[in-house]
Structure formats: structure tokens, C-alpha cells
Design an enzyme around this catalytic site. Structure first.
Site, mmCIF file in Angstrom:
data_model
loop_
_atom_site.group_PDB
_atom_site.id
_atom_site.type_symbol
_atom_site.label_atom_id
_atom_site.label_comp_id
_atom_site.label_asym_id
_atom_site.label_seq_id
_atom_site.Cartn_x
_atom_site.Cartn_y
_atom_site.Cartn_z
ATOM 1 N N GLU A 34 0.860 -1.177 0.000
ATOM 2 C CA GLU A 34 0.000 0.000 0.000
ATOM 3 C C GLU A 34 0.900 1.232 0.000
ATOM 4 O O GLU A 34 1.789 1.350 0.856
ATOM 5 C CB GLU A 34 -0.914 0.014 1.223
ATOM 6 C CG GLU A 34 -1.883 1.185 1.220
ATOM 7 C CD GLU A 34 -2.812 1.211 2.420
ATOM 8 O OE1 GLU A 34 -3.602 2.170 2.521
ATOM 9 O OE2 GLU A 34 -2.739 0.286 3.252
ATOM 10 N N ARG A 282 5.731 -13.657 10.221
ATOM 11 C CA ARG A 282 6.613 -12.503 10.335
ATOM 12 C C ARG A 282 7.880 -12.903 11.087
ATOM 13 O O ARG A 282 7.878 -13.798 11.917
ATOM 14 C CB ARG A 282 5.934 -11.381 11.124
ATOM 15 C CG ARG A 282 4.825 -10.651 10.385
ATOM 16 C CD ARG A 282 4.166 -9.683 11.352
ATOM 17 N NE ARG A 282 3.133 -8.889 10.722
ATOM 18 C CZ ARG A 282 3.311 -7.679 10.221
ATOM 19 N NH1 ARG A 282 4.511 -7.124 10.291
ATOM 20 N NH2 ARG A 282 2.325 -7.011 9.669
ATOM 21 N N LYS A 292 4.108 1.204 10.138
ATOM 22 C CA LYS A 292 4.174 2.412 9.307
ATOM 23 C C LYS A 292 3.464 3.583 9.978
ATOM 24 O O LYS A 292 3.853 4.736 9.801
ATOM 25 C CB LYS A 292 3.582 2.125 7.925
ATOM 26 C CG LYS A 292 4.533 1.399 6.995
ATOM 27 C CD LYS A 292 4.096 1.460 5.558
ATOM 28 C CE LYS A 292 2.955 0.552 5.267
ATOM 29 N NZ LYS A 292 2.654 0.484 3.810
#
Length: 421
Positions: A34, A282, A292
């Protein structure tokens, strides 16, 4: 140990699919960030996986921006993402693709979903929808608008598209199962009204698709064969599959992207090929924040000089810090791909950086806070020249033109680092 056993579980899946001829033996992966911030070290593993698997199995990899949220996205982020991927040493096939390229196709598919009875317009507020949701132990309560007629739903959705309603006045939801144990399947939202300027489509769209609706359909449109994501999207896989199985591709009125090979017919779920989603865990790096949202806060508050501040865990920050891209790739290869989440010691990254620099960064000594030391039992005969290495022992490759050693003077009077005394 066989070759297959040496591969991580995702590569085992891809190898098996290629061998069996699934998807016609094709491999087409994609990296779908994104554009709402810079890429960080957590993205590096996904990039290496998406592009690495494609290269290893004679496939192709594309770059697609998941730009369905106009309030947070910016073309500057698109440029930064592309720059960081190339810095890492990867190149995508063709032009950059965008979820916004498919807004019209997604809208037409959503209309057909309403006609087939798989979607409806809900007029509950966000708080009311949340109150109806139920819990893991109890089913969701149906919205009073769940049984609207097909004609009314089509009319409302078209008027949503025309911009007649205010933000939050209506949403489009999929009609699935309010008692599903997987709460992602309890009539998830497909579209929301958002009168916001999009950096690519301008003000053409007052409605925007949610991630779960746009993501899988974009994969299907592009002919993606293997869709990789992190474990946080494991529950979303059921929804990913449900949307693909309950859409009519031919109703969307678009042509498949060149090279996708295959197409969708009029029947439900007739995507060919049908993408499959696979999740990996992860790798959480110690002492490192990769949210972010939090990194953006540091930038906005002026705590750092920007996304590429050398103290930031972004790839741009790594680049300014002097970390070479092959060190990041080596780090990703060392921590590997698995199904169980774990923590990675920061020393693992430091080792990869040091190992990469050993062969390209000549080392010399320097004294910053000098302290004079006199060796009483060493004869005062002037300078004696000693040989010292530029590179650690065992390093064979080195920058062109650099010798292996250099000469350094040794005398009765020396200067050492004050802190080493």
C-alpha cells in the site's frame, strides 16, 4: 536430505505445482504494497520471497500498488517503493500495476454479486454494525437491511457510485454467514462511501473497495498463481477464496492483462487460473519498530529528518546508513521463511552487514582520544615498519585496486585510545 526437504514450505508448494503442471506450469507472483509510507526491513523478506520464488522457478513477478484508501496514499510513496525494490536488486515485469486500475471491473463484479444475491447495501452506521457483530461465542445479529430486494440494492449501490450519499451513510456488504466461526465471513464490508481525492483517479469515485474485496479479485484479474502474505491474513484466506468462487468474471466487462493466460467465463468461480493464497510468519527484529503508522508519526513530529533518516528501519534509511543491498538479501535468506512467528536478534542483521562489508570496506586504525604510551624497554631506534591487513583474514574478494596489506609505523612512543587504557 532431499532437495525438496531443503526448501522452505512455500518453495516446496511452488516446486510441487510446477512439477504437477498446475497453472500450466506457470509461476506468477506479485508484491502488493500500500503506497502509504516507505518500505521497511519487514517488507524485505516479502520482496525477496515474491521476486526470488519467481526467478527460481522460471516465473514472473509484478508490482501492484494496493491503492484503495485515498486518504493515506501519495505518488511520492509509489516512487519510493519502486526505488527501494530496485535498490534491493529486483525488477518487476512490465509497468507498475494499481488496484485503482480495476475500480470499474470491481464495481461491475459487485453489481453482479448483488444480482446473484451475494451482496446487499447496509444502512447501519459503523457503530451499529460493530454492535451487531457478536463474538466468537455468539453469532452476529442480522442487519434490518439484510433482506432488501435485489432491485433496491442495485438502485442504492448505483446511487452510491453516483455520489448521492454522504460518507458513512451506506456500505456494501457480502451476504455470507452470520454464524460462521471465522468472523471474517460474517457479512464483510466490500465498499464504503468516501468523498476523497484519489492521487490517480481524482474525484471520479466516491466509493472505494475494501482490501479483502479488491485484493483477491485483483490477483485473479492479473492471473496471479501464488499469492504470498503474512500470517495476520490467515483468516482472510477463507474470504479471499469465497469472493473468487462467487464472482462472475465475464460480467466485469474487462480484458485479462496480457500475459495472464486464461480467462473467466460467465459461470461462478470460473477464474482460470485461480490464485491461491499462502501465509508465512513474520520475523520480528529485536528493538525495531516497523509499524508504518508509528514511523509516520516520527516523521510528522520531526523526531527524524524523514523516512530515509539513517536511524529509521526503512530500506531508504538502511541505504543512507551505508548498508549494502546484498547484506539485506543475505539477512532475509538467513532468517528464512516459516509458519511460526519468532524474534530475530539484531546481531543477525549486524552479522549480515559486517559480512558484506568485509569484502568491500578496507579497515584501518584510528585514535580519536589519544593517550601517549612509552615502551621503556623498547630501543629508541626511530621507526620500524610493520605489515597490517586491510581486510579480515579469510576474505578473498576485495575492491579492485586495493592491496591486501599496508605498512604502519611502530615506535617507542605510541598513542592509544584513551578508553582502552
Amino acid at each position: 536430505m532431499s532437495e525438496r526437504e531443503r526448501l522452505d514450505f512455500i518453495r516446496q508448494i511452488v516446486a510441487r505445482d510446477v512439477q504437477s503442471g498446475r497453472h500450466g506450469g506457470r509461476v506468477l507472483t506479485r508484491f502488493p504494497p500500500e503506497p502509504n509510507g516507505f518500505l521497511h526491513v519487514g517488507h524485505a523478506s516479502a520482496i525477496c520471497l515474491d521476486f526470488g520464488v519467481a526467478a527460481e522457478y522460471g516465473g514472473r513477478a509484478t508490482l501492484r500498488m494496493d491503492d484503495t484508501n485515498p486518504t493515506t496514499e501519495d505518488p511520492a510513496y509509489v516512487e519510493a517503493i519502486a526505488r527501494d525494490i530496485r535498490w534491493l536488486g529486483f525488477e518487476w515485469e512490465g509497468e507498475i500495476r494499481y488496484a485503482s486500475d480495476y475500480f470499474e471491473a470491481l464495481y461491475r463484479m459487485a453489481l453482479r454479486m448483488i444480482e446473484d444475491g451475494f451482496a446487499y447495501v447496509d444502512s447501519l452506521s459503523e457503530e451499529e454494525i460493530r454492535a451487531h457483530r457478536g463474538s466468537v461465542l455468539e453469532p452476529s445479529r442480522p442487519s434490518p437491511y439484510r433482506d432488501r430486494s435485489t432491485e433496491e440494492n442495485l438502485d442504492l449501490f448505483r446511487r452510491m457510485r453516483a455520489g448521492e450519499f454522504a460518507d458513512g451513510e451506506h456500505v456494501l456488504r457480502a451476504r455470507i454467514d452470520l454464524a460462521a466461526s471465522n468472523m471474517k465471513l460474517r457479512d464483510p464490508l466490500m465498499y464504503r462511501i468516501r468523498h476523497a481525492h484519489h492521487y490517480r483517479t481524482g474525484d471520479a469515485w466516491p466509493i472505494y473497495p475494501f482490501y479483502d474485496w479488491a485484493h483477491g479479485q485483483s490477483d485473479a484479474i492479473e492471473g496471479i498463481t501464488h499469492s504470498f502474505c503474512t500470517l495476520e491474513f490467515q483468516d482472510n484466506r477463507a474470504l479471499y477464496d469465497w469472493f473468487i468462487e462467487h464472482t462472475r468474471p465475464a460480467a466485469a466487462g474487462f480484458e485479462r492483462i496480457p500475459g495472464a493466460e486464461g480467462g473467466g467465463g460467465e459461470e461462478l468461480g470460473s477464474w482460470d487460473p485461480r490464485p491461491r493464497q499462502y501465509e508465512f510468519a513474520r520475523r520480528n527484529l529485536d528493538y525495531t519498530v516497523v509499524s508504518k503508522r508509528k514511523l509516520l508519526l516520527l516523521v510528522e513530529e520531526g523526531q527524524v529528518s524523514g523516512w530515509d533518516d539513517p536511524r529509521m528501519p526503512t530500506l531508504a534509511g538502511f541505504r543512507r546508513r551505508g548498508i549494502p543491498p546484498d547484506a539485506v538479501r543475505a539477512f532475509c535468506g538467513q532468517i528464512g521463511i516459516g509458519k511460526a512467528e519468532n524474534r530475530v536478534e539484531i546481531a543477525t542483521l549486524e552479522w549480515a552487514v559486517r559480512d558484506a562489508l568485509n569484502a568491500r570496506a578496507p579497515r584501518v586504525m584510528a585514535v580519536l582520544r589519544p593517550l601517549e604510551v612509552v615502551i621503556d624497554n623498547y630501543p629508541d631506534v626511530g621507526f620500524e615498519w610493520l605489515e597490517a591487513p586491510y581486510f579480515p583474514s579469510g576474505v578473498e574478494a576485495r575492491p579492485e585496486g586495493w592491496p591486501e596489506t599496508r605498512e604502519v609505523p611502530f615506535t617507542r612512543s605510541l598513542y592509544i585510545e584513551r578508553g582502552d587504557f
